[in-house]
Design a protein around this motif. Structure first.
Motif, PDB file in Angstrom:
ATOM      1  N   PRO A 110       0.818  -1.312   0.074  1.00 24.72           N
ATOM      2  CA  PRO A 110      -0.100   0.107  -0.072  1.00 24.72           C
ATOM      3  C   PRO A 110       0.849   1.313  -0.020  1.00 24.72           C
ATOM      4  O   PRO A 110       1.782   1.556   0.622  1.00 24.72           O
ATOM      5  N   LYS A 111       0.561   2.091  -1.010  1.00 26.39           N
ATOM      6  CA  LYS A 111       1.028   3.648  -0.995  1.00 26.39           C
ATOM      7  C   LYS A 111       2.405   3.537  -1.503  1.00 26.39           C
ATOM      8  O   LYS A 111       3.093   4.521  -1.528  1.00 26.39           O
ATOM      9  N   ILE A 112       2.958   2.517  -1.709  1.00 20.58           N
ATOM     10  CA  ILE A 112       4.308   2.252  -2.426  1.00 20.58           C
ATOM     11  C   ILE A 112       4.335   1.721  -3.919  1.00 20.58           C
ATOM     12  O   ILE A 112       4.722   2.184  -4.712  1.00 20.58           O
ATOM     13  N   GLY A 113       3.543   0.613  -3.763  1.00 18.48           N
ATOM     14  CA  GLY A 113       3.311   0.062  -5.441  1.00 18.48           C
ATOM     15  C   GLY A 113       3.464  -1.440  -5.105  1.00 18.48           C
ATOM     16  O   GLY A 113       3.241  -2.158  -4.059  1.00 18.48           O
ATOM     17  N   SER A 114       3.904  -2.152  -6.260  1.00 17.96           N
ATOM     18  CA  SER A 114       3.995  -3.549  -6.287  1.00 17.96           C
ATOM     19  C   SER A 114       5.615  -4.161  -6.180  1.00 17.96           C
ATOM     20  O   SER A 114       6.626  -3.269  -6.586  1.00 17.96           O
ATOM     21  N   PHE A 115       5.762  -5.183  -5.778  1.00 14.37           N
ATOM     22  CA  PHE A 115       6.959  -5.860  -5.487  1.00 14.37           C
ATOM     23  C   PHE A 115       6.926  -7.129  -6.267  1.00 14.37           C
ATOM     24  O   PHE A 115       6.132  -8.069  -5.838  1.00 14.37           O
ATOM     25  N   GLN A 116       8.066  -7.454  -7.134  1.00 16.57           N
ATOM     26  CA  GLN A 116       8.075  -8.675  -7.900  1.00 16.57           C
ATOM     27  C   GLN A 116       9.340  -9.471  -7.686  1.00 16.57           C
ATOM     28  O   GLN A 116      10.367  -9.004  -7.895  1.00 16.57           O
ATOM     29  N   PRO A 117       9.225 -10.541  -6.697  1.00 20.00           N
ATOM     30  CA  PRO A 117      10.381 -11.362  -6.375  1.00 20.00           C
ATOM     31  C   PRO A 117      10.999 -11.977  -7.421  1.00 20.00           C
ATOM     32  O   PRO A 117      12.117 -12.133  -7.140  1.00 20.00           O
ATOM     33  N   SER A 118      10.544 -12.310  -8.502  1.00 22.59           N
ATOM     34  CA  SER A 118      11.128 -12.882  -9.691  1.00 22.59           C
ATOM     35  C   SER A 118      12.453 -12.217 -10.015  1.00 22.59           C
ATOM     36  O   SER A 118      13.380 -12.677 -10.368  1.00 22.59           O
ATOM     37  N   GLU A 119      12.266 -10.789 -10.023  1.00 21.78           N
ATOM     38  CA  GLU A 119      13.377 -10.017 -10.454  1.00 21.78           C
ATOM     39  C   GLU A 119      14.724 -10.375  -9.668  1.00 21.78           C
ATOM     40  O   GLU A 119      15.760 -10.062  -9.936  1.00 21.78           O
ATOM     41  N   PHE A 120      14.407 -10.388  -8.097  1.00 17.32           N
ATOM     42  CA  PHE A 120      15.758 -10.593  -7.342  1.00 17.32           C
ATOM     43  C   PHE A 120      16.113 -11.900  -7.347  1.00 17.32           C
ATOM     44  O   PHE A 120      17.190 -12.256  -6.884  1.00 17.32           O
ATOM     45  N   THR A 121      14.923 -12.900  -7.867  1.00 14.52           N
ATOM     46  CA  THR A 121      15.608 -14.443  -7.631  1.00 14.52           C
ATOM     47  C   THR A 121      16.381 -14.523  -8.857  1.00 14.52           C
ATOM     48  O   THR A 121      17.432 -15.138  -8.777  1.00 14.52           O
ATOM     49  N   LYS A 122      16.667 -13.699  -9.996  1.00 16.96           N
ATOM     50  CA  LYS A 122      17.574 -13.620 -11.005  1.00 16.96           C
ATOM     51  C   LYS A 122      19.017 -13.647 -10.404  1.00 16.96           C
ATOM     52  O   LYS A 122      19.928 -14.079 -10.674  1.00 16.96           O
ATOM     53  N   ILE A 123      19.223 -12.359  -9.653  1.00 17.29           N
ATOM     54  CA  ILE A 123      20.348 -12.086  -8.586  1.00 17.29           C
ATOM     55  C   ILE A 123      20.945 -13.226  -7.907  1.00 17.29           C
ATOM     56  O   ILE A 123      22.069 -13.780  -7.737  1.00 17.29           O
ATOM     57  N   SER A 124      19.667 -13.833  -7.319  1.00 21.38           N
ATOM     58  CA  SER A 124      20.357 -15.027  -6.137  1.00 21.38           C
ATOM     59  C   SER A 124      20.765 -16.094  -6.927  1.00 21.38           C
ATOM     60  O   SER A 124      21.675 -16.802  -6.334  1.00 21.38           O
ATOM     61  N   LEU A 125      20.195 -16.364  -8.072  1.00 24.36           N
ATOM     62  CA  LEU A 125      20.663 -17.319  -8.734  1.00 24.36           C
ATOM     63  C   LEU A 125      22.110 -17.169  -9.232  1.00 24.36           C
ATOM     64  O   LEU A 125      22.870 -18.156  -9.229  1.00 24.36           O
ATOM     65  N   MET A 126      22.419 -15.910  -9.889  1.00 27.98           N
ATOM     66  CA  MET A 126      23.756 -15.654 -10.149  1.00 27.98           C
ATOM     67  C   MET A 126      24.914 -15.718  -9.171  1.00 27.98           C
ATOM     68  O   MET A 126      25.912 -16.415  -9.250  1.00 27.98           O
ATOM     69  N   LEU A 127      24.264 -15.397  -7.865  1.00 29.78           N
ATOM     70  CA  LEU A 127      25.351 -15.469  -6.642  1.00 29.78           C
ATOM     71  C   LEU A 127      25.476 -17.107  -6.369  1.00 29.78           C
ATOM     72  O   LEU A 127      26.782 -17.321  -6.030  1.00 29.78           O
ATOM     73  N   VAL A 128      24.568 -17.964  -6.259  1.00 31.86           N
ATOM     74  CA  VAL A 128      24.794 -19.144  -5.789  1.00 31.86           C
ATOM     75  C   VAL A 128      25.319 -20.024  -7.034  1.00 31.86           C
ATOM     76  O   VAL A 128      26.346 -20.656  -6.630  1.00 31.86           O
ATOM     77  N   LEU A 129      24.857 -19.756  -8.144  1.00 33.75           N
ATOM     78  CA  LEU A 129      25.548 -20.572  -9.253  1.00 33.75           C
ATOM     79  C   LEU A 129      27.122 -20.189  -9.426  1.00 33.75           C
ATOM     80  O   LEU A 129      27.920 -21.091  -9.691  1.00 33.75           O
TER      81      LEU A 129
END
Length: 387
Positions: A110-129
């Motif tokens: 609310p009052k901020i907008g939407s948050f899309q976790p898949s965008e940050f999942t890309k980064i976590s995959l890069m870090l782990v891989l």
């Protein structure tokens, strides 16, 4: 586990690569200007997206500063935590998030907008891989076929888990990007090329079966895979005939622009998703062939800058992560622009740094922070983390 850190740090020369920041500032100006032009046909209910994009860019530069201060070692050390957190968020999306456009891809704040976790999942995959591949290379200087196979199974499971969760949202575009990242990082790892032939063959076989079912029996396809996947296939294959409101109007806007375009804020025709998926059509219609060429040149120079950095003597983990970043950015650029001009299927993939989107922009800015850290590490610095 901090004890898994291995390697020798000889020296570090702190030097901020100003040219990277120059590209990002130019992209920010282009993004805000184009989004503002895209508002011509958008409802006032969406708010001032150009102003929101400015705010997201400011927050993004703050993230760049934070990541630059934390250093990449901190991110690699906590890679598995970030990976687990992203998967947990993806699961919570499916369980609790409200559907938006028949998809559960966003948390609404609310009052901020939407948050899309898949965008940050890309980064976590890069870090782990990146950590996994670096560790594998450190432990096996000349791995056998069996050792490579075991590693491939482990790494594939790491990619498969978020892919399934994201596919169920559904967000096919993000799943494609996960595997693009995976393949690019594997290629940089130096494993035997036969694995790419095997993986490619299996992928083509699976896709062939699904697509064959789609074209031969729509009823059977829906009964097996459901209406959501059928709708996504219909959207993808719209490009074959150049049909669909988005594509037809985007081509009309671009084709009528000429060399110099219709002029700023003079987008001649409406098409959906003009500020996100079809942002390139807005830019091309405003600034014409000349403006489009300059934007493409900027993208190529930026990608080339990253490629040159990847060729330098940097740590193995940084090198593998950078391979994933380059693969992701190039794929999204080619796919987004290609679908806008009717050369590739429409997949809903945005243009990095240009399209509107808080989550996507912040994820890219985190990557910029990682890239700036890679640039400053000039010494012999090799490290990896346990599986």
């Amino acid at each position: 586990n901090n004890n898994d850190l291995r390697g020798e740090y000889m020296f570090r020369k702190k030097k901020l690569d100003v040219s990277i920041l120059f590209f990002i500032i130019v992209f920010a100006i282009i993004s805000v200007v184009t989004i503002n032009s895209a508002l011509t046909y958008l409802s006032s209910d969406v708010g001032n997206l150009a102003l929101k994009q400015c705010i997201w860019y400011l927050v993004g530069f703050l993230l760049v500063f934070i990541i630059f201060k934390l250093k990449n070692e901190y991110l690699y050390r906590n890679a598995w935590f970030f990976y687990a957190l992203c998967n947990l968020l993806l699961l919570c999306l499916l369980l609790f998030a409200p559907p938006i456009n028949n998809s559960k891809c966003w948390f609404v704040i609310p009052k901020i907008g939407s948050f899309q976790p898949s965008e940050f999942t890309k980064i976590s995959l890069m870090l782990v891989l990146g950590s996994m591949i670096s560790n594998f290379r450190a432990n096996y200087s000349d791995p056998t076929v069996k050792e490579e196979f075991i590693f491939l199974v482990k790494s594939f499971i790491v990619v498969l888990i978020p892919s399934i969760l994201t596919f169920l949202e559904p967000d096919t575009g993000a799943v494609i990007i996960y595997f693009i990242i995976y393949l690019c990082m594997l290629f940089a790892s130096g494993i035997r090329l036969r694995w790419f032939a095997i993986l490619g063959g299996l992928a083509l076989l699976a896709v062939g079966i699904v697509v064959g079912c789609y074209f031969t029996s729509e009823k059977l396809f829906v009964s097996i895979f459901g209406n959501n996947l059928y709708y996504r296939f219909e959207r993808v294959f719209d490009w074959k005939s150049g049909s669909g409101l988005q594509l037809e109007n985007a081509l009309a806007a671009i084709g009528s622009a000429g060399v110099f375009g219709h002029g700023y804020n003079k987008t001649p025709i409406y098409f959906p998703e003009s500020g996100t998926d079809f942002i390139f059509a807005v830019f091309a219609s405003n600034f014409g062939l000349l403006g489009s060429f300059l934007l493409l040149l900027l993208l190529v120079l930026f990608d080339g800058k990253l490629f040159v950095l990847a060729m330098k003597k940097i740590s193995l983990t940084d090198k593998f992560v950078l391979a994933g970043v380059i693969g992701m950015l190039v794929f999204q650029q080619v796919q987004n622009i290609g679908m806008t001009i009717g050369l590739l299927p429409i997949t809903g993939i945005t243009l990095p740094f240009i399209s509107y989107g808080g989550s996507s922009l912040l994820s890219y800015m985190i990557l910029i922070g990682i890239i700036l850290n890679i640039n400053e590490e000039k010494g012999k610095y090799k490290y990896s983390y346990g599986l």
